[in-house]
Scaffold this active site. Structure first.
Site, PDB file in Angstrom:
ATOM      1  N   GLY A 110       0.996  -1.302   0.130  1.00 12.19           N
ATOM      2  CA  GLY A 110       0.054  -0.038  -0.069  1.00 12.19           C
ATOM      3  C   GLY A 110       0.887   1.264  -0.198  1.00 12.19           C
ATOM      4  N   GLU A 113       1.653   1.727  -3.535  1.00  8.42           N
ATOM      5  CA  GLU A 113       0.426   2.157  -4.388  1.00  8.42           C
ATOM      6  C   GLU A 113       0.228   3.851  -3.989  1.00  8.42           C
ATOM      7  OE1 GLU A 113      -1.912  -2.125  -4.260  1.00  8.42           O
ATOM      8  OE2 GLU A 113      -1.888  -1.025  -2.355  1.00  8.42           O
ATOM      9  N   GLU A 133       2.832  -8.398  -1.418  1.00  6.62           N
ATOM     10  CA  GLU A 133       1.491  -8.719  -0.657  1.00  6.62           C
ATOM     11  C   GLU A 133       1.637 -10.319  -0.747  1.00  6.62           C
ATOM     12  OE1 GLU A 133       1.725  -6.149  -2.615  1.00  6.62           O
ATOM     13  OE2 GLU A 133       0.131  -4.525  -1.986  1.00  6.62           O
TER      14      GLU A 133
HETATM   15  N1  CO8 Z   1       2.345  -3.451   8.844  1.00  2.00           N
HETATM   16  C1  CO8 Z   1       2.762  -3.380  10.138  1.00  2.00           C
HETATM   17  N2  CO8 Z   1       4.069  -3.170  10.615  1.00  2.00           N
HETATM   18  C2  CO8 Z   1       5.061  -3.133   9.870  1.00  2.00           C
HETATM   19  C3  CO8 Z   1       4.974  -3.197   8.669  1.00  2.00           C
HETATM   20  C4  CO8 Z   1       3.365  -3.374   8.125  1.00  2.00           C
HETATM   21  N3  CO8 Z   1       3.220  -3.156   6.561  1.00  2.00           N
HETATM   22  N4  CO8 Z   1       6.098  -3.291   8.136  1.00  2.00           N
HETATM   23  C5  CO8 Z   1       6.929  -3.254   9.140  1.00  2.00           C
HETATM   24  N5  CO8 Z   1       6.213  -3.188  10.311  1.00  2.00           N
HETATM   25  C6  CO8 Z   1       6.938  -3.281  11.680  1.00  2.00           C
HETATM   26  C7  CO8 Z   1       7.481  -4.617  11.818  1.00  2.00           C
HETATM   27  O1  CO8 Z   1       6.682  -5.564  12.518  1.00  2.00           O
HETATM   28  C8  CO8 Z   1       8.514  -3.903  12.939  1.00  2.00           C
HETATM   29  O2  CO8 Z   1       7.708  -3.982  14.111  1.00  2.00           O
HETATM   30  P1  CO8 Z   1       8.653  -4.541  15.521  1.00  2.00           P
HETATM   31  O3  CO8 Z   1       9.755  -3.519  15.753  1.00  2.00           O
HETATM   32  O4  CO8 Z   1       7.656  -4.309  16.514  1.00  2.00           O
HETATM   33  O5  CO8 Z   1       9.068  -5.874  15.512  1.00  2.00           O
HETATM   34  C9  CO8 Z   1       8.963  -2.688  12.538  1.00  2.00           C
HETATM   35  O6  CO8 Z   1       8.057  -2.200  11.670  1.00  2.00           O
HETATM   36  C10 CO8 Z   1      10.200  -2.551  11.786  1.00  2.00           C
HETATM   37  O7  CO8 Z   1      10.160  -3.664  10.459  1.00  2.00           O
HETATM   38  P2  CO8 Z   1      11.266  -5.016  10.670  1.00  2.00           P
HETATM   39  O8  CO8 Z   1      11.808  -5.216  11.879  1.00  2.00           O
HETATM   40  O9  CO8 Z   1      10.675  -5.835   9.756  1.00  2.00           O
HETATM   41  O10 CO8 Z   1      12.462  -4.059   9.834  1.00  2.00           O
HETATM   42  P3  CO8 Z   1      13.368  -4.708   8.625  1.00  2.00           P
HETATM   43  O11 CO8 Z   1      14.360  -3.461   8.257  1.00  2.00           O
HETATM   44  O12 CO8 Z   1      14.022  -5.847   9.253  1.00  2.00           O
HETATM   45  O13 CO8 Z   1      12.457  -5.025   7.461  1.00  2.00           O
HETATM   46  C11 CO8 Z   1      10.839  -4.747   5.608  1.00  2.00           C
HETATM   47  C12 CO8 Z   1      11.853  -4.218   6.562  1.00  2.00           C
HETATM   48  C13 CO8 Z   1      11.394  -5.742   4.682  1.00  2.00           C
HETATM   49  C14 CO8 Z   1      10.037  -3.540   5.029  1.00  2.00           C
HETATM   50  C15 CO8 Z   1       9.704  -5.613   6.555  1.00  2.00           C
HETATM   51  O14 CO8 Z   1       9.356  -4.846   7.705  1.00  2.00           O
HETATM   52  C16 CO8 Z   1       8.608  -6.192   6.082  1.00  2.00           C
HETATM   53  O15 CO8 Z   1       8.700  -7.056   5.082  1.00  2.00           O
HETATM   54  N6  CO8 Z   1       7.460  -5.319   6.077  1.00  2.00           N
HETATM   55  C17 CO8 Z   1       6.212  -5.595   5.512  1.00  2.00           C
HETATM   56  C18 CO8 Z   1       6.080  -5.175   3.979  1.00  2.00           C
HETATM   57  C19 CO8 Z   1       4.761  -5.551   3.227  1.00  2.00           C
HETATM   58  O16 CO8 Z   1       4.471  -6.957   3.203  1.00  2.00           O
HETATM   59  N7  CO8 Z   1       3.779  -4.674   2.762  1.00  2.00           N
HETATM   60  C20 CO8 Z   1       2.829  -4.893   2.223  1.00  2.00           C
HETATM   61  C21 CO8 Z   1       1.732  -5.060   3.112  1.00  2.00           C
HETATM   62  S1  CO8 Z   1       0.103  -5.491   2.700  1.00  2.00           S
HETATM   63  C22 CO8 Z   1      -0.588  -4.063   1.804  1.00  2.00           C
HETATM   64  O17 CO8 Z   1       0.053  -3.209   1.905  1.00  2.00           O
HETATM   65  C23 CO8 Z   1      -1.787  -4.400   1.003  1.00  2.00           C
HETATM   66  C24 CO8 Z   1      -2.422  -3.076   0.374  1.00  2.00           C
HETATM   67  C25 CO8 Z   1      -3.736  -3.075   0.260  1.00  2.00           C
HETATM   68  C26 CO8 Z   1      -4.355  -1.706   0.240  1.00  2.00           C
HETATM   69  C27 CO8 Z   1      -3.929  -0.694   1.144  1.00  2.00           C
HETATM   70  C28 CO8 Z   1      -4.870   0.320   1.920  1.00  2.00           C
HETATM   71  C29 CO8 Z   1      -4.025   1.032   2.899  1.00  2.00           C
END
Ligand code: CO8
Length: 259
Positions: A110, A113, A133
């Site tokens: 997102g 996006e 995703e």
């Molecule tokens: N949602 C919630 N929390 C998140 C997200 C997220 N998308 N991304 C990161 N965080 C949190 C982690 O859980 C972590 O929290 P904590 O410290 O409490 O453990 C904190 O942010 C830091 O993240 P990382 O420790 O994972 O950091 P890294 O540097 O190791 O990794 C990444 C960075 C690669 C970006 C990794 O965090 C990751 O893969 N994040 C998820 C990315 C993802 O899958 N995004 C897609 C989500 S689905 C989506 O967007 C559908 C959209 C549909 C429409 C949208 C409408 C708004």
């Protein structure tokens, strides 16, 4: 504290507004509330005559890493269907002033996006773009299969969305997903320079140009050309068009008033 930091004006220039996402602990993951704040603020800025261009940014680590997965994980289809989120995306697309996405770090799901919904993207050289995703058992839901495919073509969009791989800033630039790559440290300053150039133009001409280019994504070529021509004619109703052409002929800088 608000999830959206608004600094207005940027660099003491009333014409350029900066909106900054402010959920650093979760890499600016997008909730419906945050999206609502963004849209409310954009609408307010769209109505302020002195604002000519808007920069939307995150922080050094992330523009936005997607929808908030914690919130999403607890959601069901009817909640999703009735959520105001999709209306908010439509309202975002109705903002008439140019919005530059200034991206450092991750722009994923997102968050990507959201960057693609802006008018163009300028990225720091360590930015990363993707639609991951697929890694969490779902599929893009706010333009990641549609805007991405229009930008990259089917083959690259399909590969990105099916593998969840990320594109580097340079790769994103080379395949025309983004407009410019700059050193990460100078991202905001570089965006500001671009925004200032836009702010110097006629706001009417800027609005009509944004409108025509956005229509090109939806219309056939002949309908798009017709639409563009009507916006061209319409620009001649503005004092700014008279000012622009007079200034050129008189060899002076134009002074646009936005009427
Ligand atoms: N949602 C919630 N929390 C998140 C997200 C997220 N998308 N991304 C990161 N965080 C949190 C982690 O859980 C972590 O929290 P904590 O410290 O409490 O453990 C904190 O942010 C830091 O993240 P990382 O420790 O994972 O950091 P890294 O540097 O190791 O990794 C990444 C960075 C690669 C970006 C990794 O965090 C990751 O893969 N994040 C998820 C990315 C993802 O899958 N995004 C897609 C989500 S689905 C989506 O967007 C559908 C959209 C549909 C429409 C949208 C409408 C708004």
């Amino acid at each position: 504290m608000s999830e959206l930091l608004t600094t207005h004006p940027y660099n003491n220039d009333l014409r350029v507004a900066l909106l900054q996402l402010n959920r650093p602990k979760v890499l600016n993951a997008l909730t419906t509330d945050l999206l609502q704040e963004i849209v409310d603020e954009l609408r307010r800025l769209d109505d302020l005559p002195e604002v000519r261009c808007i920069i939307l940014t995150g922080n050094d680590k992330a523009f936005a890493a997607g929808a908030d997965i914690l919130k999403m994980s607890q959601s069901n289809p009817i909640e999703q269907l009735t959520d105001k989120r999709m209306r908010l995306w439509k309202e975002f697309a109705m903002i008439s002033k140019p919005i530059i996405a200034a991206v450092n770090g991750f722009a994923l799901g997102g968050g990507h996006e959201l960057a693609m919904a802006c008018d163009f993207v300028i990225a720091g050289d360590s930015a990363k773009f993707g639609q991951p995703e697929i890694n969490i058992g779902t599929t893009p839901g706010a333009g990641g299969t549609q805007r991405l495919t229009r930008a990259l073509g089917k083959s690259k969009a399909m590969m990105l969305a099916l593998t969840g791989e990320m594109l580097s800033a340079m790769d994103a630039y080379e395949c025309n997903l983004i407009a410019r790559v700059v050193p990460a440290k100078t991202l905001l300053q570089e965006c500001f320079e671009v925004a200032k150039k836009i702010a110097d133009k006629s706001p009417i001409a800027v609005k009509l140009t944004k409108d025509s280019i956005n229509k090109s994504q939806e219309l056939s070529l002949s309908d798009g050309l017709e639409y563009e021509r009507r916006n061209f004619y319409l620009s001649f109703a503005s004092a700014d068009q008279k000012e622009g052409m007079s200034a050129f002929l008189e060899k002076r800088a134009p002074e646009y008033k936005g009427n």
